[in-house]
Design an enzyme around this catalytic site. Structure first.
Site, PDB file in Angstrom:
ATOM      1  N   HIS A 175       8.867   5.840  38.810  1.00 12.43           N
ATOM      2  CA  HIS A 175       8.448   4.764  39.723  1.00 12.43           C
ATOM      3  C   HIS A 175       6.973   4.449  39.477  1.00 12.43           C
ATOM      4  O   HIS A 175       6.138   5.363  39.378  1.00 12.43           O
ATOM      5  CB  HIS A 175       8.587   5.189  41.185  1.00 12.43           C
ATOM      6  CG  HIS A 175       9.994   5.467  41.621  1.00 12.43           C
ATOM      7  ND1 HIS A 175      10.961   4.494  41.732  1.00 12.43           N
ATOM      8  CD2 HIS A 175      10.602   6.616  41.992  1.00 12.43           C
ATOM      9  CE1 HIS A 175      12.094   5.039  42.147  1.00 12.43           C
ATOM     10  NE2 HIS A 175      11.905   6.327  42.306  1.00 12.43           N
ATOM     11  N   HIS A 181      17.410  12.940  37.027  1.00 14.51           N
ATOM     12  CA  HIS A 181      17.575  13.028  38.492  1.00 14.51           C
ATOM     13  C   HIS A 181      18.730  12.128  38.895  1.00 14.51           C
ATOM     14  O   HIS A 181      18.861  11.023  38.387  1.00 14.51           O
ATOM     15  CB  HIS A 181      16.264  12.579  39.143  1.00 14.51           C
ATOM     16  CG  HIS A 181      16.257  12.546  40.637  1.00 14.51           C
ATOM     17  ND1 HIS A 181      16.932  13.439  41.428  1.00 14.51           N
ATOM     18  CD2 HIS A 181      15.596  11.710  41.494  1.00 14.51           C
ATOM     19  CE1 HIS A 181      16.699  13.160  42.701  1.00 14.51           C
ATOM     20  NE2 HIS A 181      15.900  12.116  42.771  1.00 14.51           N
ATOM     21  N   HIS A 206      12.153  16.200  43.346  1.00 21.10           N
ATOM     22  CA  HIS A 206      12.221  16.551  44.748  1.00 21.10           C
ATOM     23  C   HIS A 206      13.650  16.849  45.227  1.00 21.10           C
ATOM     24  O   HIS A 206      13.858  17.020  46.435  1.00 21.10           O
ATOM     25  CB  HIS A 206      11.612  15.413  45.597  1.00 21.10           C
ATOM     26  CG  HIS A 206      12.424  14.144  45.590  1.00 21.10           C
ATOM     27  ND1 HIS A 206      12.639  13.438  46.745  1.00 21.10           N
ATOM     28  CD2 HIS A 206      13.120  13.482  44.639  1.00 21.10           C
ATOM     29  CE1 HIS A 206      13.370  12.380  46.506  1.00 21.10           C
ATOM     30  NE2 HIS A 206      13.658  12.378  45.224  1.00 21.10           N
ATOM     31  N   HIS A 251      14.784   3.718  51.754  1.00 20.97           N
ATOM     32  CA  HIS A 251      15.398   4.604  52.750  1.00 20.97           C
ATOM     33  C   HIS A 251      14.448   5.009  53.887  1.00 20.97           C
ATOM     34  O   HIS A 251      14.221   6.175  54.186  1.00 20.97           O
ATOM     35  CB  HIS A 251      16.158   5.782  52.130  1.00 20.97           C
ATOM     36  CG  HIS A 251      15.394   6.773  51.279  1.00 20.97           C
ATOM     37  ND1 HIS A 251      14.230   7.344  51.677  1.00 20.97           N
ATOM     38  CD2 HIS A 251      15.695   7.307  50.078  1.00 20.97           C
ATOM     39  CE1 HIS A 251      13.847   8.202  50.739  1.00 20.97           C
ATOM     40  NE2 HIS A 251      14.706   8.182  49.765  1.00 20.97           N
ATOM     41  N   GLU A 268      19.493  10.880  42.033  1.00 24.38           N
ATOM     42  CA  GLU A 268      19.427   9.972  43.190  1.00 24.38           C
ATOM     43  C   GLU A 268      19.755   8.553  42.725  1.00 24.38           C
ATOM     44  O   GLU A 268      19.458   8.154  41.599  1.00 24.38           O
ATOM     45  CB  GLU A 268      18.048  10.045  43.874  1.00 24.38           C
ATOM     46  CG  GLU A 268      18.090   9.412  45.260  1.00 24.38           C
ATOM     47  CD  GLU A 268      16.868   9.700  46.128  1.00 24.38           C
ATOM     48  OE1 GLU A 268      15.930  10.377  45.673  1.00 24.38           O
ATOM     49  OE2 GLU A 268      16.864   9.210  47.282  1.00 24.38           O
ATOM     50  N   ASP A 328      10.688  11.428  39.401  1.00 25.33           N
ATOM     51  CA  ASP A 328      10.023  11.077  40.667  1.00 25.33           C
ATOM     52  C   ASP A 328       8.630  11.702  40.803  1.00 25.33           C
ATOM     53  O   ASP A 328       7.789  11.179  41.545  1.00 25.33           O
ATOM     54  CB  ASP A 328      10.883  11.532  41.853  1.00 25.33           C
ATOM     55  CG  ASP A 328      12.019  10.566  42.151  1.00 25.33           C
ATOM     56  OD1 ASP A 328      11.968   9.416  41.689  1.00 25.33           O
ATOM     57  OD2 ASP A 328      12.957  10.970  42.849  1.00 25.33           O
ATOM     58  N   ASP A 383      18.762   5.590  43.015  1.00 25.28           N
ATOM     59  CA  ASP A 383      17.828   4.620  42.440  1.00 25.28           C
ATOM     60  C   ASP A 383      17.677   4.828  40.934  1.00 25.28           C
ATOM     61  O   ASP A 383      17.151   3.961  40.241  1.00 25.28           O
ATOM     62  CB  ASP A 383      16.466   4.655  43.144  1.00 25.28           C
ATOM     63  CG  ASP A 383      15.895   6.040  43.291  1.00 25.28           C
ATOM     64  OD1 ASP A 383      16.653   7.013  43.374  1.00 25.28           O
ATOM     65  OD2 ASP A 383      14.649   6.163  43.335  1.00 25.28           O
ATOM     66  N   TYR A 402       3.406   7.883  48.619  1.00 28.94           N
ATOM     67  CA  TYR A 402       4.656   8.398  48.041  1.00 28.94           C
ATOM     68  C   TYR A 402       4.721   9.919  48.233  1.00 28.94           C
ATOM     69  O   TYR A 402       5.742  10.466  48.672  1.00 28.94           O
ATOM     70  CB  TYR A 402       4.631   8.015  46.565  1.00 28.94           C
ATOM     71  CG  TYR A 402       5.804   8.387  45.713  1.00 28.94           C
ATOM     72  CD1 TYR A 402       6.783   7.442  45.398  1.00 28.94           C
ATOM     73  CD2 TYR A 402       5.907   9.642  45.134  1.00 28.94           C
ATOM     74  CE1 TYR A 402       7.841   7.763  44.559  1.00 28.94           C
ATOM     75  CE2 TYR A 402       6.951   9.966  44.297  1.00 28.94           C
ATOM     76  CZ  TYR A 402       7.918   9.019  44.010  1.00 28.94           C
ATOM     77  OH  TYR A 402       8.955   9.341  43.179  1.00 28.94           O
TER      78      TYR A 402
HETATM   79 FE1  FEO Z   1      14.641  10.797  44.160  1.00 26.14          FE
HETATM   80 FE2  FEO Z   1      13.428   7.938  42.772  1.00 26.14          FE
HETATM   81  O1  FEO Z   1      14.742   9.079  43.460  1.00 26.14           O
END
Ligand code: FEO
Length: 395
Positions: A223, A77, A143, A23, A79, A162, A81, A190
Site C-alpha cells: 500500500h 498475504h 499483520h 474496513h 487479506e 502490509d 485487498d 496506518y
Molecule cells: Fe492486511 Fe492490505 O491487507
C-alpha cells in the site's frame, strides 16, 4: 503505466483514489493496492489487487508482457485487498503456480476453496527466477498469521506487503515524489490503526530482519509509496512506534450533550497549555476514531470524557473505547472525566475501560453534576497536574 522500480521489476498495482473507508478506518487520501511483476528467466507476480481493480492490474502487466507468460504468483498475504483477484487470475492463467505460507494456504482454501495450485514456503526457503532470487521470510502477525515478506537479494529489495505501508493514493510511486509530511502522517495513521496492537510482533520482525543481515535499499509495500530514498526512516519509525516512544503531548478526547463535558475538557486543555505542554482537543462526533488513534500514537497521555447517557457511556465514547481496547496503546497515562444529571455511570465506565488496557490510569476521574462548578474545576486542574507530573517523569 507500469513503473520500473529496479531493472526488470515493475509496479503493476492499482490506485483507489476515492476510497474513504477501509474496513472502518477513514482513508482521507485514498489507497493503492501494489502488485509487483518480476521479469526474469521465470516471471513472478507478487500479490494481486482488490478484485474491482483486477482489470487495471492486468492492463499494466500487458504493457510489459503477455500475462499468460507469468510462471509464479507469490502471495505474501491473503487479506482480500491483495488476494481477491486471485481466483479470476488463476482461472484465466491456469499454468501459474502459487507460493504462500502454510497459514496462508489454510486461509486461501477457506476463502476460495480447495484445489488451488499453491505450495507452502517458509523462512529460509527461496525460489530462483534465473538471475534473481525470491527469498521468503514469514512475518506472522505483521499483520495476519499468514503474512510474509519476500526479499530479492540481488536488488536489495524488500517486498513487505502490509508492513511499512500507508493508505495514500498519489501520482508519484516513490517516497521522494510525494511530500514527506504527507507520507509520514499516513504511515503513522496506518501503523496506529492496523499495527499498534502487534507491537511485540513488530519488534520480533525487526529483530529477525537484523539477524538475517538483509541489505535493504528499497522497501516496496503493498500500500502507498515505495521507500527508495529513505527506507531506513520507516524502519526506524516502526522501531520507535512499536516501543511506544512518545513526546510531551496530551490529547483530550470527549463528547458532549449540553456542553458540560466540553467545559470540563476545555479546563483540562487550558491547564496543560498553561504548563507549556502540547495539547489537542478532539470531540468525537467531529473526529473519526482512526484520526484520534493517530493522535494517541505519539502522545504521552490522554483524557477521555463522556457524559452519562441512559445510565451508560455516550455512544461515540463507547465506540472509541472498544476500538482502542483492540489496538492496546501502551506506556501512556490516561484519565476519565464527564458530566451527569442523576445516575453518573460514565466516568467509572471510562475508567474501567482504560484499566483494561496496559495504561497507567489516574484515579479518581472527575465527574460534575449538570455543569462543573468551581470545585469541579479545581478537581480537573488537580487531575491535569497529576498528568503533568507523569509527563515530567517521562511516564
Ligand atoms: Fe492486511 Fe492490505 O491487507
Amino acid at each position: 503505466m507500469p513503473i520500473e522500480l529496479k531493472k526488470g521489476i515493475y509496479w503493476v498495482g492499482a490506485i483507489d483514489w476515492n476510497l474513504r473507508d477501509f474496513h472502518g478506518y477513514i482513508t482521507g487520501r485514498g489507497a493503492t493496492y501494489n502488485s509487483y511483476l518480476i521479469v526474469d528467466e521465470k516471471i513472478a507476480l507478487v500479490d494481486t489487487v482488490k478484485a474491482p481493480f483486477y482489470g487495471e492490474m492486468l492492463e499494466r502487466i500487458r504493457q510489459i508482457i503477455d500475462p499468460a507468460r507469468i510462471d509464479y504468483l507469490i502471495c505474501n498475504h491473503i487479506e482480500k485487498d491483495h488476494s481477491s483477484s486471485m481466483p479470476e487470475f488463476l482461472r484465466q492463467f491456469g499454468r501459474v503456480k502459487v507460493f504462500a505460507t502454510q497459514m496462508a494456504i489454510k486461509g486461501l482454501t477457506r476463502y476460495y476453496g480447495a484445489g488451488l495450485p499453491v505450495a507452502a514456503v517458509k523462512t529460509g526457503e527461496s525460489l530462483s527466477l534465473g538471475t534473481k532470487t525470491m527469498q521468503f521470510i514469514e512475518v506472522p502477525m505483521l499483520h495476519w498469521p499468514d503474512s510474509m515478506f519476500s526479499y530479492v537479494p540481488e536488488e536489495n529489495l524488500l517486498l513487505s506487503n502490509d508492513g511499512f505501508g500507508q493508505h495514500l493514493a498519489s501520482s508519484g510511486r516513490f517516497d521522494d515524489e510525494v511530500p514527506e509530511a504527507e507520507v509520514m502522517f499516513e504511515a503513522a495513521k496506518y501503523y496506529a490503526n492496523l499495527i499498534m496492537h502487534l507491537a511485540p510482533m513488530v519488534q520480533n520482525v525487526l529483530k529477525k530482519v537484523r539477524e538475517l543481515n538483509l541489505a535493504i535499499d528499497m522497501i516496496a509495500p503493498s500500500h502507498g509509496i515505495i521507500w527508495r530514498s529513505k527506507p531506513a526512516a520507516i524502519i526506524r519509525a516502526y522501531d520507535d512506534w512499536s516501543q511506544f516512544k512518545a513526546r510531551n503531548k496530551v490529547v483530550v478526547i470527549y463528547d458532549t450533550m449540553w456542553q458540560s463535558t466540553e467545559v470540563m475538557a476545555r479546563e483540562l486543555v487550558q491547564t496543560m497549555a498553561d504548563a507549556g505542554v502540547e495539547v489537542k482537543l478532539l470531540k468525537l462526533r467531529e473526529n473519526h476514531r482512526s484520526d484520534i488513534m493517530t493522535e494517541v500514537l505519539d502522545a504521552r497521555g490522554f483524557f477521555v470524557g463522556s457524559p452519562t447517557l441512559h445510565r451508560n457511556l455516550f455512544p461515540t465514547v463507547a465506540d472509541l473505547l472498544s476500538y482502542m481496547q483492540g489496538l492496546r496503546p501502551h506506556k501512556k497515562t490516561a484519565a476519565a472525566f464527564g458530566s451527569y444529571g442523576w445516575s453518573g455511570e460514565a466516568v467509572k465506565l471510562v475508567t474501567d475501560a482504560l484499566k483494561n488496557m496496559p495504561l497507567e490510569v489516574l484515579e479518581p476521574g472527575v465527574q460534575a453534576l449538570y455543569m462543573p462548578d468551581e470545585q469541579d474545576r479545581q478537581h480537573l486542574r488537580a487531575l491535569a497536574q497529576s498528568m503533568l507530573s507523569k509527563i515530567a517523569a517521562g511516564t
